[in-house]
Design a protein around this motif. Structure first.
Motif: not given
Length: 324
Positions: A96, A98, A100, A114, A116
């Motif tokens: 994954q 992340h 933002s 944000s 994922k």
């Protein structure tokens, strides 16, 4: 579907370069998809309309204003560099990433959102798709550029034609101005001449009016003086005649006074003295003749035919001449 591709530099690694593609159907407010890649790896994810509304509510911001901020951050890209910060955090274990994005402020920053992203199993397909998108955009830009170049050439030709026409118009304008100026000078000179003539006629008329007025005044003054003199002469003659007529007795009275009044001798000399300045030689002759006639009449005849010789004392008498 509409797509945009921008290049970003994460805050955690400013030297790293990532390519961010955002795609949407109708509008960003209805949801959009994201593809993030560094050329070797790729991640993808989606943001729904509900998530957009939830993020706007969490930040207590109007939804439309929040959508505008998303467009500026994710679509404009480098045009808004320095205003927005991006953060990329890769989790290799969970496959994954992340991602933002934040808005910079003077006193700090606030997070716009944000999500994922899931790792793409075949990143080559994603890179191939991005390259194809870039080529399509490049081809469209080239076509647009060619069209703009042709339009530019046409505008340059029109501009040269307009400049030539403008030069001709300027020349014609200068010629027309010269012609109009010459005509204006002629008309102006004629007007000046007419004005001078009219002023001359006006001055002559004023002078003649003044002369006529002076002549009328002099004539009126002369007539008034003449009338005054005539009135004075007439009154004098009438008064003198009235005085003479009132001083002289009537004809019968003069005759009676000469024949019967004993005071004729004393009155005659006084009258003679008063009228001494006006007696003439003809008047004295008339007086002598009148006295002779009176003496003849006094010789009375008697009934038997004898005459009575009486010596009569001649009475002096004077006749006043009437002024003519």
């Amino acid at each position: 579907m509409e797509k945009t591709l921008i290049r970003i530099h994460p805050v955690s690694d400013p030297e790293a370069v990532y390519f961010l593609q955002v795609s949407w159907e109708k509008d960003v407010s209805s949801g959009f998809g994201i593809i993030l890649t560094d050329g070797e790896r790729a991640w993808t994810g989606t943001v729904s309309e509900a998530e957009i509304s939830r993020e706007a509510a969490d930040m207590e911001m109007n939804r439309e204003k929040y959508v505008e901020e998303l467009k500026k951050a994710l679509i404009l890209g480098e045009e808004s560099a320095g205003k927005y910060n991006f953060t990329v955090s890769v989790d290799e274990e969970n496959a994954q990433c992340h991602f933002s994005y934040e808005r910079n402020l003077r006193d700090g920053s606030f997070r716009l959102g944000s999500l994922k992203l899931q790792k793409v199993p075949c990143p080559a397909d994603v890179v191939r798709e991005l390259i194809g998108y870039c080529l399509d955009c490049l081809g469209g830009l080239q076509v647009k550029n060619e069209h703009l170049q042709k339009e530019n050439e046409r505008l340059f030709c029109d501009l040269s034609d307009v400049e030539k026409r403008l030069e001709k118009c300027v020349e014609a304008k200068e010629e027309l101005e010269g012609d109009l100026y010459n005509r204006f000078v002629l008309v102006l000179n004629e007007k000046k001449m007419k004005i001078r003539n009219l002023q001359k006629l006006l001055n002559e008329a004023k002078e003649s009016a003044v002369d006529t007025h002076c002549a009328r005044d002099s004539i009126a003054t002369t007539q008034m003086a003449t009338e005054k003199e005539n009135d004075y002469d007439g009154s004098t003659e009438e008064e003198s005649e009235n005085l003479i007529q009132s001083s002289l007795p009537s004809a019968p009275e003069r005759r009676d006074s000469l024949l019967g009044s004993p005071d004729v001798i004393g009155t005659a000399p006084r009258r003679k003295r008063r009228q001494r300045t006006v007696n003439s030689a003809g008047t004295e002759a008339k007086i002598a003749t009148y006295e002779t006639e009176m003496l003849a009449k006094e010789n009375c005849q008697l009934p038997n035919g004898r005459t009575k010789n009486t010596t009569c004392t001649p009475v002096p008498f004077s006749i006043l001449p009437r002024d003519t």
